[in-house]
Design a protein around this motif. Structure first.
Motif: not given
Length: 123
Positions: A59-80
């Protein structure tokens, strides 16, 4: 988001993809550059960490392909450790070695995507 164990895998996968896409679309609409999200489905809903990771990263990669100049970084909170290890393995398979890494985080470049693009509707 409701993901019961009794739901068919395809339905749970679609819900995960939709949830991540909705967050990314909302962030882009608000012109946010950074987004933080949890490992959706991996807690109470008991979605396997590797399965959830693949859906989230696609989902993040697909979004990055179609949204140039938007969200640049996605942080995932991974608790274990189990969830972190599964997500790291999936990210390495999709994007190669991290662009940078420390004991607290690994940073992957989405432009370095190794995994071929899946046709729409493919799992």
């Amino acid at each position: 988001m409701y993901l019961a164990e009794a739901r068919p895998a395809g339905e749970a996968d679609a819900l995960l993809r939709s949830a991540y896409a909705s967050v990314l679309d909302a962030a882009a609409a608000r012109r946010l550059r950074t987004v933080a999200m949890p490992a959706l489905g991996c807690g109470v809903h008991k979605v396997r960490a590797d399965r959830a990771a693949k859906r989230a990263l696609r989902a993040v990669a697909a979004h990055a392909e179609r949204d140039e100049g938007g969200v640049e970084r996605v942080d995932f909170a991974l608790y274990t450790d189990e969830v972190y290890d599964a997500w790291s393995e999936c990210a390495r398979a999709a994007f190669g070695a991290p662009a940078s890494a420390s004991p607290e985080e690994e940073v992957f470049d989405l432009r370095a995507r190794k995994e071929p693009r899946r046709p729409r509707g493919a799992p």
